[in-house]
Structure formats: structure tokens, C-alpha cells
Design an enzyme around this catalytic site. Sequence first.
Site, short mmCIF file in Angstrom:
data_model
loop_
_atom_site.label_atom_id
_atom_site.label_comp_id
_atom_site.label_asym_id
_atom_site.label_seq_id
_atom_site.Cartn_x
_atom_site.Cartn_y
_atom_site.Cartn_z
N GLY A 85 0.82 -1.21 0.00
CA GLY A 85 0.00 0.00 0.00
C GLY A 85 0.86 1.26 0.00
O GLY A 85 2.01 1.24 0.45
N ARG A 121 1.43 -1.18 15.41
CA ARG A 121 2.80 -0.94 14.92
C ARG A 121 3.36 0.26 15.68
O ARG A 121 2.94 1.39 15.47
CB ARG A 121 2.80 -0.73 13.41
CG ARG A 121 2.61 -2.03 12.66
CD ARG A 121 3.09 -1.96 11.23
NE ARG A 121 2.22 -1.14 10.41
CZ ARG A 121 1.18 -1.59 9.73
NH1 ARG A 121 0.87 -2.87 9.74
NH2 ARG A 121 0.46 -0.78 9.01
N LYS A 154 -4.46 -14.68 0.53
CA LYS A 154 -3.14 -14.31 1.08
C LYS A 154 -3.27 -14.14 2.59
O LYS A 154 -4.13 -13.40 3.07
CB LYS A 154 -2.69 -12.98 0.46
CG LYS A 154 -1.43 -12.36 1.06
CD LYS A 154 -1.00 -11.16 0.24
CE LYS A 154 0.25 -10.50 0.78
NZ LYS A 154 0.01 -9.60 1.90
N HIS A 184 2.25 -11.31 6.50
CA HIS A 184 2.16 -9.88 6.20
C HIS A 184 3.50 -9.17 6.53
O HIS A 184 3.52 -8.04 6.97
CB HIS A 184 1.01 -9.24 6.99
CG HIS A 184 0.27 -8.17 6.23
ND1 HIS A 184 -0.98 -8.36 5.71
CD2 HIS A 184 0.60 -6.90 5.92
CE1 HIS A 184 -1.39 -7.24 5.12
NE2 HIS A 184 -0.44 -6.33 5.23
N ASP A 205 5.33 -15.37 1.04
CA ASP A 205 6.06 -14.11 1.18
C ASP A 205 6.34 -13.85 2.65
O ASP A 205 5.76 -14.47 3.54
CB ASP A 205 5.34 -12.93 0.51
CG ASP A 205 4.16 -12.38 1.32
OD1 ASP A 205 4.10 -12.55 2.55
OD2 ASP A 205 3.30 -11.73 0.70
C1 LIG Z 1 4.90 -0.94 3.40
C2 LIG Z 1 4.08 -2.18 3.23
C3 LIG Z 1 2.76 -2.08 2.84
C4 LIG Z 1 1.99 -3.23 2.65
N1 LIG Z 1 0.72 -3.12 2.18
C5 LIG Z 1 0.00 -4.25 1.90
C6 LIG Z 1 -1.27 -4.16 1.29
O1 LIG Z 1 -1.76 -3.08 0.97
N2 LIG Z 1 -1.93 -5.32 1.07
C7 LIG Z 1 -1.42 -6.56 1.38
O2 LIG Z 1 -2.06 -7.59 1.16
N3 LIG Z 1 -0.20 -6.65 1.95
C8 LIG Z 1 0.53 -5.54 2.20
N4 LIG Z 1 1.78 -5.64 2.72
C9 LIG Z 1 2.35 -6.98 2.99
C10 LIG Z 1 3.06 -7.51 1.74
O3 LIG Z 1 2.17 -7.83 0.72
C11 LIG Z 1 3.87 -8.76 2.07
O4 LIG Z 1 3.03 -9.70 2.69
C12 LIG Z 1 5.06 -8.47 2.98
O5 LIG Z 1 5.66 -7.26 2.61
C13 LIG Z 1 6.06 -9.60 2.86
O6 LIG Z 1 7.14 -9.38 3.72
P1 LIG Z 1 8.53 -8.72 3.22
O7 LIG Z 1 8.29 -7.25 3.18
O8 LIG Z 1 9.47 -9.12 4.27
O9 LIG Z 1 8.83 -9.27 1.85
C14 LIG Z 1 2.55 -4.50 2.90
C15 LIG Z 1 3.90 -4.59 3.30
C16 LIG Z 1 4.66 -3.45 3.46
C17 LIG Z 1 6.10 -3.59 3.83
#
Ligand SMILES: Cc1cc2nc3c(=O)[nH]c(=O)nc-3n(C[C@H](O)[C@H](O)[C@H](O)COP(=O)(O)O)c2cc1C
Length: 381
Positions: free
Chosen positions: A82, A167, A255, A279, A310
Site C-alpha cells: 500500500g 505498529r 493471502k 504480512h 512471502d
Molecule cells: C509498506 C508495506 C505495505 C503493505 N501493504 C500491503 C497491502 O496493501 N496489502 C497486502 O495484502 N499486503 C501488504 N503488505 C504486505 C506484503 O504484501 C507482504 O506480505 C510483505 O511485505 C512480505 O514481507 P517482506 O516485506 O518481508 O517481503 C505491505 C507490506 C509493506 C512492507
Amino acid sequence: MNPAKAVNIEDLRGLAQRRLPRILFDWIDGGAGDESALRQSIADFAATRFVPRYLAKVASCDLSKRLFDRTYDLPFGVAPVGYAGLFWSEGELAMAKAARRLNAPFVLSTSAVASIEDIAAVAPEHSWFQLYPARDRAITEDLIARAAAAALGALVLTVDLPVPAKRERDIRNQFSLPIRYSARNILDGLAHPAWTLQWLKQGGLPKMGCWAAYAGQGASAERIAQFMREQQYTPQSWADFERYRALWKGRLIVKGLQHPDDAARALALGCDGIIVSNHGGRQFDRGPTPLTSLPKIKQAVDGKIPVMIDGGVRRGADILAALAHGADFVFCGRAIVYGLAAAGLPGALRSFDILADELKRTLGQIGLLAVSDVSPDVLWG
Ligand SMILES: Cc1cc2nc3c(=O)[nH]c(=O)nc-3n(C[C@H](O)[C@H](O)[C@H](O)COP(=O)(O)O)c2cc1C
């Protein structure tokens, strides 16, 4: 900033930290609670050892991976993130372009600055849409209809946000959207002039693309962001899941599931794939790490649908670890976003390059010529 000088993802993280105001960097970098799930997810990957195999004459290496009905040139893609358009102007478009150029999948977040239609114009063949359902059912249904009209490759339903996360970095920084022009935030901006100049040049807060249509005609970017926040964190049930399944005729991916019974239920209700995810440690600090829940989910769905993963990937070897533990595909959030936030499209491409190069070198050490040859046998112990 020259991303070519970054040797690894940690270097790109450092560049992102230098360029972004702290309030934004912390929002990307941080996790829930003590950030133990965040740290442990990374540590699980880093602790994975592989069996070296030599004299295998490994000259070139094929990183391509089949997923659903496509062959991607890489076994990893971009997880939904996001607000990426706040880290770099048109950030989601840059990440989608990088994914298209390298033939990898890109997942657009519902909370993105770019709209479904913007992404479909840039990377129609490589983009999926991640859904955060809205409080207003009609909006959720319209988002699904828009993703279908744009012919995006999959709908990714994120289920691991039943309640807002705690957070602590964001609480301390008073992070909110729209970003407040408090004295503290203005000082933060002044200390990061490269980001601030780009922000001012694009006219401050951009309109959140998925939501602009619903916040009222002529709504300002601030009002749209406010509206989006009011609509988020909608409690979801299995009945909702069934409704989305009926509405979306294409591939439906869930997810965030980590319990095998939930995975089996999703499969029975017609889900086409699962992304095992915590997440990135941003939601539930006391939950399991993705690498530990992956085998249980694999067992529950018994090869009937792809199981992706992920959370915590920072090295090419982490991608190999995920594949060796049975993941059918890997997604990266921060690893790509650090590159984006450091240097836009060249930065996102640099992230991809670093991960692919490290993956190739690791495969070479274990005597494999192709990602398609990875099996649990490559794991040490
Ligand atoms: C800044 C940020 C924003 C995120 N926003 C979303 C989102 O809008 N929707 C979602 O399903 N996951 C979101 N995530 C989770 C990511 O899709 C993913 O699960 C996660 O980043 C994986 O971990 P990693 O950052 O260590 O690769 C977000 C992660 C981060 C770091």
C-alpha cells in the site's frame, strides 16, 4: 541516488532510509509489537543451509518458473504494498513496469496510489489485484468488477487484517494518512529534501486511485485518503469469501492463511491458490513465520493448487530456501520497495537484479542449472 552502487538489499534499504522522511521509512520497515515476527521471518530464511554439489558444469542458469498457465522468467514477483506511490512518485507504476520488463508478476494493493486501470495500462499481462474489502459492499463489488474489466490475472484476497495492527513505530511517529503537516513532519521533510522536492512537484498527497471514484465528486486527495481509511478493516467471514468467489470468475488467491484447516476450507470453497504470509510481520507479532507454516499448508492442499509464500525475503538464497521447502512461487515486499524508495524504477530493477544474481550464484553452488530442478534434496539437514 545511484542504485547501481548497492551491492545487496540491505544497501538499498540504507539508501531508502536516507531519502525518505522517517515517518515513511518506519512505516515500510517496521512490524507489529516487538517486531519479533518480522525478525524471525528473516532469520528463518537466513538459517537455511543447502548441500553443496560440485563438478556439475554449471555455466548458465534458468530461473524461469511456471505458475498457473504462465511461465515467468523469475520465480519471484512483487507483493502488494500500500501507498507505494508515496515513497516514489508513481511508485506502483514503476514496480509494475519493472515486473513487466523482467516477466514477473506484480500485485497491486487496494491501498495503492495507482488505480486498477492505471496498472492495466502499464502491465496488463503481469498484474494481479489484491483486495481489501470495503465496509460498503457496493464498493467491494465495484472493485472486483473493475479488476475483471481490466482483465487482471488474479484476485488476491488478503485475510490477515481482522483488526488494525499495533505498529509501535507508527504510533510514536503519529503516522496517519493524510499525512499531517505538523511541525515535526515538516522538519522530517526538510531533513529529506530529495523526497520532499518530488512530493511538492507532484502536488503533495496524490489521490488514491482505487478509491477516488467513491469519495464523492471532486473530492480532494485528503478526503479520498480519509474515506479509504473509514472503509478499511472490515470484519470478514467465510460467507464473504464465498460471495467473492461467486463474483470473481477468474483466479482467486487467498493471502495470509497459515492454518492447514483454513487452507483446506478455502480449497473446498474454490480458491485457486494460497500465499502463505504473515504480512511481513506487520500484523501479528506472535504468529508463526511463513517458512514454518508452509509445509503444513502444502500438506493440507495436497498439490491441488499452487502454494506461494512471502515475508522475510532479503537474499536470493532466501528464494531458493522457499522453493526448496515447497513453495511454488515467492513474493517480495520490502526487498523491492527499498529499491523503489531509493531510486524509482532503476531502484526497483536493481532489487530484482540483486535477488536474481544471488539466486543464480546459490544454484551454482548446489550444482543446479534450473529453478525447476529445485527439490527438498537441496536442503542440508
Ligand atoms: C509498506 C508495506 C505495505 C503493505 N501493504 C500491503 C497491502 O496493501 N496489502 C497486502 O495484502 N499486503 C501488504 N503488505 C504486505 C506484503 O504484501 C507482504 O506480505 C510483505 O511485505 C512480505 O514481507 P517482506 O516485506 O518481508 O517481503 C505491505 C507490506 C509493506 C512492507
